[in-house]
Design a protein around this motif. Sequence first.
Motif, PDB file in Angstrom:
ATOM      1  N   ASP A 414       3.771 -58.896 -25.326  1.00  0.00           N
ATOM      2  CA  ASP A 414       3.897 -57.746 -24.432  1.00  0.00           C
ATOM      3  C   ASP A 414       5.354 -57.314 -24.505  1.00  0.00           C
ATOM      4  O   ASP A 414       6.212 -57.861 -23.820  1.00  0.00           O
ATOM      5  N   HIS A 415       5.642 -56.335 -25.347  1.00  0.00           N
ATOM      6  CA  HIS A 415       7.040 -56.037 -25.697  1.00  0.00           C
ATOM      7  C   HIS A 415       7.825 -55.412 -24.556  1.00  0.00           C
ATOM      8  O   HIS A 415       9.055 -55.519 -24.520  1.00  0.00           O
ATOM      9  N   ALA A 416       7.155 -54.740 -23.624  1.00  0.00           N
ATOM     10  CA  ALA A 416       7.854 -54.083 -22.512  1.00  0.00           C
ATOM     11  C   ALA A 416       6.912 -54.056 -21.323  1.00  0.00           C
ATOM     12  O   ALA A 416       6.139 -53.118 -21.148  1.00  0.00           O
ATOM     13  N   SER A 417       6.997 -55.085 -20.501  1.00  0.00           N
ATOM     14  CA  SER A 417       6.069 -55.217 -19.385  1.00  0.00           C
ATOM     15  C   SER A 417       6.439 -54.231 -18.278  1.00  0.00           C
ATOM     16  O   SER A 417       7.566 -54.222 -17.790  1.00  0.00           O
ATOM     17  N   GLY A 418       5.481 -53.391 -17.917  1.00  0.00           N
ATOM     18  CA  GLY A 418       5.673 -52.489 -16.786  1.00  0.00           C
ATOM     19  C   GLY A 418       5.928 -51.062 -17.174  1.00  0.00           C
ATOM     20  O   GLY A 418       5.138 -50.174 -16.879  1.00  0.00           O
ATOM     21  N   TRP A 419       7.042 -50.821 -17.822  1.00  0.00           N
ATOM     22  CA  TRP A 419       7.372 -49.471 -18.265  1.00  0.00           C
ATOM     23  C   TRP A 419       8.456 -49.528 -19.338  1.00  0.00           C
ATOM     24  O   TRP A 419       8.841 -50.596 -19.774  1.00  0.00           O
ATOM     25  N   HIS A 431       2.558 -51.692 -14.793  1.00  0.00           N
ATOM     26  CA  HIS A 431       2.692 -52.214 -13.442  1.00  0.00           C
ATOM     27  C   HIS A 431       2.299 -51.093 -12.490  1.00  0.00           C
ATOM     28  O   HIS A 431       2.856 -49.989 -12.583  1.00  0.00           O
ATOM     29  N   VAL A 432       1.379 -51.373 -11.604  1.00  0.00           N
ATOM     30  CA  VAL A 432       0.895 -50.340 -10.683  1.00  0.00           C
ATOM     31  C   VAL A 432       0.953 -50.876  -9.261  1.00  0.00           C
ATOM     32  O   VAL A 432       0.234 -51.826  -8.915  1.00  0.00           O
ATOM     33  N   LEU A 450      -2.931 -54.674 -17.252  1.00  0.00           N
ATOM     34  CA  LEU A 450      -2.283 -54.430 -15.970  1.00  0.00           C
ATOM     35  C   LEU A 450      -1.478 -55.687 -15.667  1.00  0.00           C
ATOM     36  O   LEU A 450      -1.992 -56.646 -15.099  1.00  0.00           O
ATOM     37  N   SER A 451      -0.217 -55.685 -16.101  1.00  0.00           N
ATOM     38  CA  SER A 451       0.573 -56.911 -16.079  1.00  0.00           C
ATOM     39  C   SER A 451       1.212 -57.209 -14.726  1.00  0.00           C
ATOM     40  O   SER A 451       1.783 -58.290 -14.550  1.00  0.00           O
ATOM     41  N   GLU A 452       1.124 -56.284 -13.781  1.00  0.00           N
ATOM     42  CA  GLU A 452       1.423 -56.542 -12.369  1.00  0.00           C
ATOM     43  C   GLU A 452       0.685 -55.521 -11.520  1.00  0.00           C
ATOM     44  O   GLU A 452       0.630 -54.338 -11.874  1.00  0.00           O
ATOM     45  N   PHE A 453       0.167 -55.962 -10.390  1.00  0.00           N
ATOM     46  CA  PHE A 453      -0.443 -55.042  -9.428  1.00  0.00           C
ATOM     47  C   PHE A 453      -0.649 -55.798  -8.115  1.00  0.00           C
ATOM     48  O   PHE A 453      -0.491 -57.015  -8.038  1.00  0.00           O
ATOM     49  N   ALA A 504      -5.481 -58.524 -16.028  1.00  0.00           N
ATOM     50  CA  ALA A 504      -4.970 -58.085 -14.734  1.00  0.00           C
ATOM     51  C   ALA A 504      -4.194 -59.236 -14.105  1.00  0.00           C
ATOM     52  O   ALA A 504      -4.717 -60.348 -13.999  1.00  0.00           O
ATOM     53  N   VAL A 505      -2.947 -58.961 -13.707  1.00  0.00           N
ATOM     54  CA  VAL A 505      -2.066 -59.999 -13.156  1.00  0.00           C
ATOM     55  C   VAL A 505      -1.699 -59.622 -11.733  1.00  0.00           C
ATOM     56  O   VAL A 505      -0.881 -58.719 -11.502  1.00  0.00           O
ATOM     57  N   TYR A 506      -2.320 -60.316 -10.754  1.00  0.00           N
ATOM     58  CA  TYR A 506      -2.056 -60.021  -9.352  1.00  0.00           C
ATOM     59  C   TYR A 506      -0.728 -60.634  -8.915  1.00  0.00           C
ATOM     60  O   TYR A 506      -0.385 -61.761  -9.291  1.00  0.00           O
ATOM     61  N   THR A 507       0.009 -59.901  -8.098  1.00  0.00           N
ATOM     62  CA  THR A 507       1.267 -60.369  -7.524  1.00  0.00           C
ATOM     63  C   THR A 507       1.022 -60.882  -6.104  1.00  0.00           C
ATOM     64  O   THR A 507       0.747 -60.096  -5.216  1.00  0.00           O
ATOM     65  N   GLN A 508       1.028 -62.215  -5.844  1.00  0.00           N
ATOM     66  CA  GLN A 508       1.424 -63.289  -6.704  1.00  0.00           C
ATOM     67  C   GLN A 508       0.829 -64.590  -6.181  1.00  0.00           C
ATOM     68  O   GLN A 508       0.149 -64.600  -5.152  1.00  0.00           O
ATOM     69  N   LEU A 509       1.146 -65.716  -6.841  1.00  0.00           N
ATOM     70  CA  LEU A 509       0.579 -67.007  -6.454  1.00  0.00           C
ATOM     71  C   LEU A 509       1.066 -67.463  -5.090  1.00  0.00           C
ATOM     72  O   LEU A 509       0.279 -67.795  -4.209  1.00  0.00           O
ATOM     73  N   SER A 510       2.394 -67.524  -4.888  1.00  0.00           N
ATOM     74  CA  SER A 510       2.935 -67.991  -3.613  1.00  0.00           C
ATOM     75  C   SER A 510       3.992 -67.027  -3.102  1.00  0.00           C
ATOM     76  O   SER A 510       4.597 -66.277  -3.876  1.00  0.00           O
ATOM     77  N   ASP A 511       4.214 -67.037  -1.783  1.00  0.00           N
ATOM     78  CA  ASP A 511       5.370 -66.346  -1.227  1.00  0.00           C
ATOM     79  C   ASP A 511       6.634 -66.926  -1.855  1.00  0.00           C
ATOM     80  O   ASP A 511       6.680 -68.115  -2.210  1.00  0.00           O
ATOM     81  N   VAL A 512       7.673 -66.100  -1.972  1.00  0.00           N
ATOM     82  CA  VAL A 512       8.978 -66.574  -2.425  1.00  0.00           C
ATOM     83  C   VAL A 512      10.044 -65.936  -1.531  1.00  0.00           C
ATOM     84  O   VAL A 512      10.242 -64.725  -1.578  1.00  0.00           O
TER      85      VAL A 512
END
Length: 542
Positions: A414-419, A431-432, A450-453, A504-512
């Motif tokens: 994925d050469h440029a994730s998001g934009w 990324h949406v 969809l590498s972030e949403f 599809a990559v949901y944001t996210q696993l844990s709070d940070v």
Amino acid sequence: MRRDRWLNLNGPWDYAITRDGLRPAAFEGKIIVPFSPEAELSGVGRSLKADEYLWYRRDVTLPPAFRGKRLLLHFGAVDQEATVWVNGRQAVSHVGGYLPFSAEITDAVKGESFELLVRVQDETERGERCRGKQSSRPGGIWYTAQSGIWQTVWIEPVPEKYIESLRITPDFDHGIVQIGASLVGEGTAYARFGGKSYALPARISVPNFEAWSPEHPKLYDFSVSFVDDKVDSYFAMRKFSVEKDAQGVPRLFLNNRAYFHNGLLDQGYWPDGLYTAPSDEAFVYDIRKAKDMGFNMLRKHIKVEPLRWYYNCDRIGMLVWQDMPCGGGAYNPLVVSTPLVTGKSLRDDHYALFSRRGEDERGRFRQELGDMIRHLYNCPCVCMWVPFNEGWGQFDAAAIHAYVRALDPTRTVDHASGWHDQGTGELKSLHVYFRKYVYRPDDRGRAVVLSEFGGYSHRVEEHCFSARSFGYKKCRTKDALHQSLKALYRDEIAPAKKYGLAAAVYTQLSDVEDELNGLVTYDRKVVKIPPEEMKEILSVVI
């Protein structure tokens, strides 16, 4: 690459923080390695400033079995610049906070004991070096900066001739595994697999093999011997590619079949250890929790973990998209944030605009990226390389894509994730947030991911880092979070998957820290959406 004998050097070391690079006359107290001084578990609770030096010191006594052997000293990762002395003799220096380095210290060790001294400097945002999401002014999506040793330190005894590294490449279509070894000393190494020995390099048949997948994480053990040295290792038979499905739609394929990457963003932060997990069980908890919820992939976001984490993904069954930690100068908000709204991409050869002015630092980034790929090449779970995210220090992404593919043609990129898509490669990555996602095929014929949403936040009192709350949509109750997630996957992700969305990559696993958009709280005490409920929500895409 596991040997039978090794000495773990984690535990209490002497430490001091100074204003100059000269060895301190006295040390201030004890620090628990491998936790950074900023982390609670280190026992220190101090932040290293850009113009300060962090010193570590300890005496090491070798077990009797180590004496008379060549000695290899290993550091899992030290952030950011490290110099190491053994008995007053400089053994190694290293720049870069995310990757391992080693040194042979045999000649410096006299007798059964020796002194180990380490000096660290960490400038965080100064310069253009890789820093990930660390910030001296944390907040929102930027987190507490940390310094020094943050992964395990250990010593291995090896014979005069020894195995330096392995390179393992499964060839799924031909049912073979290619194994090679880098050696110190003349001679031939041999792999032992299936009751037979093979002189390396070798192409070894794996008859009637069982394919590795998240649903069936089959691993094959083997060993390599070279004169008096022996290491154990493992491999898996799997294949990653982008192909067209029966309808002619480009998708991600696993083992020659279309396979939807149903993923979570995973930052790898803990409240008591920051970058460093408090235990191996903490790694396992996060991976198993994601899998129990119905996810089959974790995007390791802007961080490189210890090899133990990838091993746990290998054996539990979890695909990994591996990000390269970002770097560069201060990011231009118009470059890194505006595209979230406008969707506009810029050419990334405008180095000043993308905060990558320095030619030397661009070269250093390429070198560290290559080192990361070589370091993780043998991990079966790693299926995707992500060199750039949201334009943070991005440059020449089309050339970087070609560089990565030349280093590793077995995985997708994925050469440029998001934009700031440069129109290259096999993926269109989006990324949406803040708006409804509607699938559209890529006009260049690439697979769409969809590498972030998502990023829906829900605050669980008594389990928060601060009074601040960051997220992309606020859900005041657990039920509101549940219903929002259900609608998101039902109305946006499921239709998109049907028409061609490949991941599809949901944001996210844990709070940070201030980010409260995890499915689990930062302290891992509360699972906001129980696994069985989340699996039901995901049933529309599983």
